[in-house]
Design a protein around this motif. Sequence first.
Motif, short mmCIF file in Angstrom:
data_model
loop_
_atom_site.label_atom_id
_atom_site.label_comp_id
_atom_site.label_asym_id
_atom_site.label_seq_id
_atom_site.Cartn_x
_atom_site.Cartn_y
_atom_site.Cartn_z
N ASP A 32 0.81 -1.23 0.00
CA ASP A 32 0.00 0.00 0.00
C ASP A 32 0.84 1.28 0.00
N ARG A 57 2.43 2.78 -9.15
CA ARG A 57 1.54 3.73 -8.46
C ARG A 57 2.37 4.81 -7.78
N ASP B 188 -4.25 -5.85 -11.15
CA ASP B 188 -5.30 -4.89 -11.55
C ASP B 188 -6.60 -5.16 -10.80
N GLU B 191 -6.42 -4.27 -7.11
CA GLU B 191 -6.50 -2.82 -6.90
C GLU B 191 -7.94 -2.32 -7.04
N ALA B 192 -8.66 -2.86 -8.00
CA ALA B 192 -10.05 -2.42 -8.20
C ALA B 192 -10.89 -2.75 -6.96
N GLN B 194 -9.75 -3.35 -3.86
CA GLN B 194 -9.27 -2.61 -2.69
C GLN B 194 -9.75 -1.16 -2.75
N LYS B 195 -9.76 -0.59 -3.93
CA LYS B 195 -10.17 0.80 -4.07
C LYS B 195 -11.64 0.97 -3.67
N ALA B 196 -12.46 -0.03 -4.00
CA ALA B 196 -13.87 0.04 -3.62
C ALA B 196 -14.05 -0.11 -2.11
N GLN B 198 -11.58 0.19 0.34
CA GLN B 198 -10.75 1.07 1.19
C GLN B 198 -10.35 2.31 0.39
N PRO B 199 -11.34 3.14 0.09
CA PRO B 199 -11.07 4.27 -0.81
C PRO B 199 -10.03 5.25 -0.24
N TRP B 200 -9.89 5.27 1.09
CA TRP B 200 -8.93 6.24 1.66
C TRP B 200 -7.49 5.93 1.23
N TYR B 202 -6.67 5.39 -1.71
CA TYR B 202 -6.53 5.89 -3.08
C TYR B 202 -6.90 7.37 -3.19
#
Lengths: 476, 203
Positions: A32, A57, B188, B191-192, B194-196, B198-200, B202
Amino acid sequence: MSAQKPRTLFDKIWDAHVVETLPDGTALLYIDLHLTHEVTTPQAFDGLRAAGRGIRRPEATLGVIDHNIATDSSRYTGIVDPESALQVATLEKNAAEFGMPLIPLLDERQGIVHVIGPELGRSLPGMTIVCGDSHTSTHGAMGALAFGIGTSEVEHVLATQTLLQKPAKNMRISVDGNLAFGCSGKDIVLAIIGRIGTAGGTGHVIEYAGDAIRALDMAGRMTVCNMTIEGGARAGMVAPDQTTYDYIARTPNGPKGAALARAMEWWKTLPTDAGAHFDTELRLNAHEIAPQVTWGTNPEAVLPITGIVPNPADVTDEAKRAQTQRMVDYMGLTPGQRLTDLKVDVVFIGSCTNSRIEDIRAAAAIAKGRRVADGVRAMVVPGSGLVKKAAEAEGLDRILKEAGFEWREAGCSMCLGMNPDKLTPGQRSASTSNRNFEGRQGPGGRTHLLSPAMAAAAALAGHLADVRDYQPKEAL
Amino acid sequence: MRAFTTLTGVAAPLPKANVDTDQIIPARFLKSISRSGFGKNLFANFRFKEDGSENPDFVLNQEPYRKAEVLIAFENFGCGSSREHAPWALLDFGIRCVIAPDFADIFHNNCFKNGVLPVRLPKDVCAQLMEDAKLGANARITVDLEREVVVRPNGEEIPFKIDPLRRHLMLNGLDDIGQTMQHAPAIDSFEAKQKAAQPWLYA
């Protein structure tokens, strides 16, 4: 979620970051946050360039300059050492070329990578955090899985945001009860390393638990996690709690408002489940820990300040006897000598272990209204520009300067002997850093590791001293 | 990375435990931005006196160990700093294999990325190999990664184990970034998700 086997804090963060498991059990682990500094990255960027790869990233990557730089005013006029200047310029060039965010050297947020990550609110609970630096274990105090990697792995993370990792074993070290007067997180971790040895944690991730750990502020927890690597473990962790959340709320870049509330929902599920399995367990009583100081050349060679220099002749194992003799000789000690009789030449308060505002307050409380002993060079090096600013706002710099301490710019400084702050051969230091290896602070230098309060006491006494004899004269 | 298959050479005995990476390559020599050239400062604080002259007592300044390709040491080799300059310095000096009872984790990882083979053998076996190594140039030992054996000068074979994935990469000199890149679709989709959730992370 269905009823699951009870899991540890480490298991939960690990499970949440496995992208794929390879047939042999190796995990592709998602990272992360990737922190970088000037020393362990140039060859990684060269590798990317040669392969035509970029940073996957950049926004999950942050660079800072800390190891190489002078901590006096010379940084404002350009780095004197040409090799250091080139290494710093190389990081700046690579950051620009690859789009990596970099905190500039003269920015007030500049500081030691393991101080700024938590301080800025970038290191958060539940995260996987890596850096090409063994003391990345520090960030585990936030309730994160954080560990040091080599330069090849830095390149791997830059390119893929992942690492190939085998799961670690779980160890729990519980420190029960209340810490005694004069003791701190540093004394806890030194006592632990004295107990488990420099390889006692190999292959493990250590979770620290117990009342004494819960009672530590974030700086104290960071000190404990920081030195976990000195016990051979890959990472140290403390489960997040209200202390953690309050700390994050004060950071400039931590999540705020609804984002924070949502994050906390997950963070609150992270602490180890009742009945989770630990491969190794150890318990210590906090009240039995006295102020600690190392006498030898690895961090396991540690004693209470009331101790005496060991006699190699008393060691039965032949290899250990030879090692003890070597340490006694290198450190210029006499068996049976009281540790408090060892005169110090230099006192260093700083490093990723102990350079936070709480550490500086602890040193200033002892120093206030007193004077550094004649012939002792005592330096205080804040861990970041923000720590320095906060300390100055509290007037701690004035207290320390009036007592005869040098008040310097942020950086790794005398922890590791690669910038102008070094010991000369034979000099003895009382140091709040993390490694007392031969030559660590400069060739031939002799390092005694201790807490900030103990370091301040040594500066005033001119020799290693028991901080319990130096109660603050007046309130800060 | 140069592949490691088998190696026959002089082994240098370093009968010390807790050889840390500050000993292997002191921090003041970490300022290079290249991967090469660290060999001249390998074990600098032991190899050289304060005036810069060689310390004749240190093993790597003695014949035939100046040409050592294997190093034998005791417990917890490579502890301390994560600096990959440590295996780079060993490699640059010519040492391609370290044999010890155990290694610190990060150093152990770093070795595999650079074609330096860390071999774990029990302490009594290491002590025996050190005695062999003291016989000097006539005591060449063989480290065979293909067969996972160390061959003593007297022909005795001592088995060791290396993680199969690492052994495969090392035998073939493979770069593991290339391997991981093949998993890009999985990264990929991770990440998609995790982003949904744990948006913080990203923001």
